[in-house]
Structure formats: structure tokens, C-alpha cells
Design an enzyme around this catalytic site. Structure first.
Site, PDB file in Angstrom:
ATOM      1  N   ARG A   1     -41.471  -2.450  51.423  1.00  0.00           N
ATOM      2  CA  ARG A   1     -41.926  -2.672  52.785  1.00  0.00           C
ATOM      3  C   ARG A   1     -40.944  -1.959  53.724  1.00  0.00           C
ATOM      4  NH1 ARG A   1     -46.183  -3.575  51.054  1.00  0.00           N
ATOM      5  NH2 ARG A   1     -47.485  -5.429  51.280  1.00  0.00           N
TER       6      ARG A   1
ATOM      7  N   GLU B   1     -44.863   0.649  60.949  1.00  0.00           N
ATOM      8  CA  GLU B   1     -46.063   1.306  60.469  1.00  0.00           C
ATOM      9  C   GLU B   1     -47.243   1.064  61.396  1.00  0.00           C
ATOM     10  OE1 GLU B   1     -47.628   0.797  56.163  1.00  0.00           O
ATOM     11  OE2 GLU B   1     -45.443   0.896  56.119  1.00  0.00           O
TER      12      GLU B   1
ATOM     13  N   HIS C   1     -48.167   4.979  53.025  1.00  0.00           N
ATOM     14  CA  HIS C   1     -48.416   3.702  52.337  1.00  0.00           C
ATOM     15  C   HIS C   1     -49.563   3.855  51.328  1.00  0.00           C
ATOM     16  CE1 HIS C   1     -47.711  -0.891  52.853  1.00  0.00           C
ATOM     17  NE2 HIS C   1     -47.984  -0.590  51.606  1.00  0.00           N
TER      18      HIS C   1
HETATM   19  C1  DGY Z   1     -49.238  -4.131  48.359  1.00  0.00           C
HETATM   20  O1  DGY Z   1     -50.205  -4.474  47.693  1.00  0.00           O
HETATM   21  O2  DGY Z   1     -48.444  -4.948  48.828  1.00  0.00           O
HETATM   22  C2  DGY Z   1     -49.028  -2.685  48.568  1.00  0.00           C
HETATM   23  O3  DGY Z   1     -48.106  -2.427  49.559  1.00  0.00           O
HETATM   24  C3  DGY Z   1     -50.348  -2.004  48.851  1.00  0.00           C
HETATM   25  O4  DGY Z   1     -50.158  -0.637  48.883  1.00  0.00           O
END
Ligand code: DGY
Length: 321
Positions: A241, A270, A288
Site C-alpha cells: 500500500r 493514489e 496498482h
Molecule cells: C489487493 O487486493 O489488496 C490489491 O492491492 C489489489 O490489487
């Protein structure tokens, strides 16, 4: 009739599973964009289940806008930092996420792609060619670095961290260091991984890959102080993240040559990305998309539906948070 609102059109595998049930009424936000907050608050009114995506902030306001009949939030993501878990608990709302072998492999593959892409300067050399700069082979032209035999530091050794360790240890003789809140005997036994404190791992690794969830304790886990500890020749990979890394500090470290490069799939604010970061050559920046394969996104759809159907038939819910 169980009313389910899906905040964005998702791949159809799970939708087909849900549509088979006559007792389920599905409504889907059809515009292919993030649902605006105002519309989210309106659309959830009176629904029993919300199937959300990771860009929807599902907080107390959304839960209350839905009403007291709201029983479940099924997140179409592994991460669930977009959901106020405490607020859900208080209201007796079940929250699920969507992990599985497909997303594990897909994100691990993406991290591998970053590692090799950065080490072999794939983007830079491709641009070089396309700009017509290739005038002949040179012994010192665009030198990169080998991956084989180097040291990989994995911070966060859940499924994805484990999958990455396996690939690089088995395939490329990589030495694995790891840091997590607890020791991983499996990783140590199978891949000879060595536990290190975060600081020690940063000092020793040639590649550092982040696989932690976003929690209050992991915000800016990597900041100016940590970046200074890394080798000047090291690369940072983030597929977890964005807020786990202080993006401004990273941009500075990359600009000043404090580290060699970075592969980033996630960003602090983001979809905004630091403007200076966008101009740097020693980075690979993906939007992402680490889990963005047909197989994985369909699997996530099935997982979300499986969670919902288990809940509706009073079975054990596989991915309850
Ligand atoms: C998630 O599933 O948490 C991922 O970041 C999706 O790309």
C-alpha cells in the site's frame, strides 16, 4: 430477497455465481469509474450486502446510509484498509476480503518483474532504443546489475512474501532476509531465510520488497531514516500500500542517489503520483496493477461471491476479517 450493491463492475465469474440465486437482487454501479461518494451514499440505501472495491471508503457514514439491515461488506481486494472495521464491528456487520492463490502469485510475479526490470534497466534501455540512441554495442553501455546470488530483504512474510521468497530462492540463488512481527520457521527451513531487525535488513539487502498490510503501525514504515540505511546500490519494491512508504522522502532519496531505484505499484495519494517521481529514470511505476491479470481478477470475483454465498447459507465464511 437479499439486496446486494456492487460499487463497480467486476469480472463476471462471481457475478454469475450470485445471479444463479433467485433470492438475490444484484445492482451494479455501471459507469466504469470510481463511484462518487454522494452516489455511493444514495445507492447503498436499503441494501443487505455491499460488494466494495479497494478505492471505496466504507466508513460509518456509508454503513448508516445503508441502514440497520446492512449485514455484510465483501471487499474485492486482499487489503481492507478502505473499510472501517471497528465501525462495522459495532454495527454487527461482517467484513470479508478476497485473498487466494491467484492473487498471491500475481502480486509476487509483479514484484519479480520489478526486480528484474530494475536490475536489467529494461524501461531505460527500451526508451534509449526508441529514441534512436543505439548506435552500436558498447562494453560499458547501460550496465545494470545481476539478480542471481544477491540478497533480498522481505518485509512482511504473509502469502505474497512467501511466494516471492520461493521464486527467487529456488530460481536465482537469492539469499533471503526477512522481517515480520513474528518469526517464520517455514521460511527459515525451506529457503534458509534469516530473520533480521528492520534496520539490519535494510542495511544488508540489495533488493527490499514490502508486503505488509496498511495499519497505523505501518504508515511510513520506510521513510528518510530507513532509506538512508539502504545500500546506494539497492532497490526498493512496493506492491503493498502506498502510505507504507514516505513518497516525498523516497523521491528525494532516488534523486540524490541514496538508493539505486524503485519499483512501485502503489502510491501515497493514489491515483496522484509525486511529479518528480514521475520524471525519474531509475523507477518503474505501475498503476496498482500487480493483481491485474485476467485469472486473478476473476478469482477475486469468485472469492467475493463465495464469501457472500457462505454467509447467506449460514456456512463458515472463508475470508471473514
Ligand atoms: C489487493 O487486493 O489488496 C490489491 O492491492 C489489489 O490489487
Amino acid at each position: 430477497m437479499t439486496k446486494i450493491f456492487i460499487t463497480r463492475d467486476i469480472p463476471d465469474a462471481g457475478l454469475k455465481m450470485l445471479k444463479k440465486h433467485k433470492s438475490i437482487k444484484l445492482s451494479i454501479y455501471q459507469k466504469d469509474k470510481k463511484i462518487p461518494r454522494k452516489e455511493l451514499l444514495t445507492h447503498v440505501k436499503g441494501v443487505d450486502i455491499i460488494l466494495s472495491i479497494l478505492t471505496d471508503k466504507i466508513d460509518a457514514q456509508v454503513m448508516d446510509a445503508a441502514g440497520p439491515q446492512l449485514k455484510m461488506i465483501a471487499n474485492y481486494a486482499v487489503g481492507f484498509n478502505n473499510i472501517d472495521i471497528e465501525a462495522a464491528k459495532k454495527r454487527g456487520i461482517i467484513v470479508t476480503n478476497a485473498p487466494g492463490p491467484e492473487i498471491t502469485e500475481s502480486v509476487a510475479e509483479h514484484a519479480v518483474a520489478f526486480i528484474f526490470g530494475l536490475a536489467h534497466r529494461i524501461l531505460e534501455t527500451d526508451k534509449f532504443n526508441r529514441a534512436g540512441k543505439y548506435t552500436g554495442w558498447g562494453p560499458k553501455l547501460l550496465l545494470g546489475t545481476d539478480v542471481t546470488g544477491k540478497t533480498l530483504g522481505i518485509i512482511g512474510t504473509g502469502n505474497i512474501g512467501n511466494a516471492l521468497a520461493r521464486r527467487l530462492h529456488d530460481g536465482f540463488d537469492i539469499k533471503i532476509l526477512y522481517n515480520d512481527i513474528k518469526r517464520s520457521p517455514n521460511l527459515e527451513k525451506k529457503y534458509g531465510a534469516k530473520f533480521r531487525t528492520k534496520d539490519q535488513l535494510l542495511k544488508e539487502s540489495d533488493f527490499v520488497s514490502l508486503h505488509v498490510p496498511l495499519l497505523p503501525g505501518t504508515v511510513h514504515l520506510i521513510g528518510a531514516r530507513e532509506l538512508k540505511m539502504m545500500k546506494k546500490t539497492a532497490f526498493l519494491i512496493n506492491t503493498s500500500r502506498g502510505p507504507v512508504v514516505d513518497e516525498a522522502a523516497l523521491t528525494k532519496a532516488l534523486t540524490n542517489g541514496e538508493i539505486a531505484g524503485a519499483g512501485l505499484d502503489v502510491y501515497e495519494n493514489e491515483p496522484k503520483i509525486n511529479k518528480t517521481l514521475l520524471k525519474l529514470q531509475n523507477t518503474i511505476l505501475t498503476p496498482h496493477t500487480a493483481s491485474a491479470t485476467v485469472e486473478t481478477r476473476q478469482a477475486m470475483s469468485r472469492t467475493a461471491a463465495t464469501n457472500i454465498l457462505a454467509f447467506l447459507s449460514n456456512k463458515q465464511i472463508p475470508n471473514k476479517i
